[in-house]
Design an enzyme around this catalytic site. Structure first.
Site: not given
Ligand code: BV8
Length: 230
Positions: A55, A107, A134, A174-176, A200, A202, A218
């Site tokens: 990446r 993130h 490091c 741009g986030t789902s 977004n 959608e 966007a």
């Molecule tokens: C935490 C790493 C707590 C970096 C990422 C159950 C329920 C709720 C939450 C949880 C659960 N089980 C676990 C959790 C927590 C978990 C979570 O949310 N899981 C989800 C999957 C259910 N979250 C975590 O673990 C977070 N930490 O909660 O910590 C804690 C508390 C105390 C102490 C310690 C910890 C950490 C979350 C971060 C994870 N890391 N990435 C990397 O490799 O990049 S997340 C990853 O998803 C990326 O960072 C990304 O940014 C993020 C979100 O994805 P999106 O950006 O939305 O991308 P996606 O493809 O999904 O969507 C793109 C959108 O764009 C689409 O809608 C599309 O239609 C649109 N689009 C496309 N093209 C266009 C457009 N829009 C406009 N114009 C266009 N041209």
């Protein structure tokens, strides 16, 4: 006006960076648990180094540059008419390359590595491997991607919640809306009386929580929307 802008992978899509959950997305050919969790890194560090090296190489390749959406946000900040904070879930540097200065990478950042002992971050613009040491410790310690994995606490959460509690407009681009705590920011901002707009391709998972929705790429629809601001 005070504006908080949350961006996700969709804002970088038109720059040629893959999103996560689209049909050709990153999670199609990688299991999240293998490449974006501390357990995955523990189990097979080389797979994780490779995932981020690929990446990083793509991000730094000549064909990748900010698109009109990144530029529109940088212009908004530069105009100085509004106080703008960009909170991005993205780990690319395209907002910065477009000129955005007031930004939080909740993130983490692809172009930084972090020492596993001291926690100090170091610039990473080349491939990083388990053999790299490091520069901050003696003997050198292992470097990990400065990226927030699932199960890890996102960065600068206090500063983000402070901004959400005091903004007039919350703009999500741009986030789902799959990943928390970022997906919970709209509810936070609304609780403090902000106007919430979703831009977004959608409807996101949290679409119903927004006051207004603008669906389209966007790179096209964002600048049109920003022109409607006072
Ligand atoms: C935490 C790493 C707590 C970096 C990422 C159950 C329920 C709720 C939450 C949880 C659960 N089980 C676990 C959790 C927590 C978990 C979570 O949310 N899981 C989800 C999957 C259910 N979250 C975590 O673990 C977070 N930490 O909660 O910590 C804690 C508390 C105390 C102490 C310690 C910890 C950490 C979350 C971060 C994870 N890391 N990435 C990397 O490799 O990049 S997340 C990853 O998803 C990326 O960072 C990304 O940014 C993020 C979100 O994805 P999106 O950006 O939305 O991308 P996606 O493809 O999904 O969507 C793109 C959108 O764009 C689409 O809608 C599309 O239609 C649109 N689009 C496309 N093209 C266009 C457009 N829009 C406009 N114009 C266009 N041209």
């Amino acid at each position: 006006m005070k504006i908080v802008v949350l961006t996700g992978a969709g804002i970088s899509a038109e720059s040629g960076i893959q999103t996560f959950r689209a049909s050709d997305g990153l999670w199609e050919n990688h299991r999240i648990e293998d490449v974006a969790t501390p357990e995955g890194f523990m189990k097979n560090p080389n797979l994780v180094y490779q995932f981020y090296n690929e990446r990083r190489r793509q991000l730094l390749s000549p064909g990748i540059s900010p698109n009109p959406a990144h530029i529109a946000l940088a212009e908004l900040e530069k105009q100085g008419k509004h106080e703008v904070l960009v909170v991005t879930q993205n780990i690319d540097d395209l907002h910065e390359r477009a000129g955005t200065q007031n930004i939080i990478h909740m993130h983490g950042e692809l172009l930084l590595s972090r020492c596993e002992v001291s926690g100090i971050t170091h610039e990473a613009r080349q491939d990083v491997t388990e053999e790299d040491e490091c520069p901050c410790c003696t003997p050198g310690a292992r470097l990990r991607p400065h990226v927030v994995w699932f199960g890890e606490m996102p960065l600068e959460m206090e500063r983000i919640y402070e901004a959400l509690s005091d903004c007039d407009l919350f703009l999500s681009i741009g986030t789902s809306g799959n990943v928390y705590p970022a997906a919970g920011f709209v509810a936070e901002a609304k609780a403090y009386g902000a106007r919430a707009v979703e831009i977004n391709l959608e409807a996101s998972m949290t679409a119903t929580q927004f006051d207004e929705h603008i669906y389209g790429p966007a790179g096209t629809v964002l600048s049109e929307f920003l022109m409607t601001l006072p």
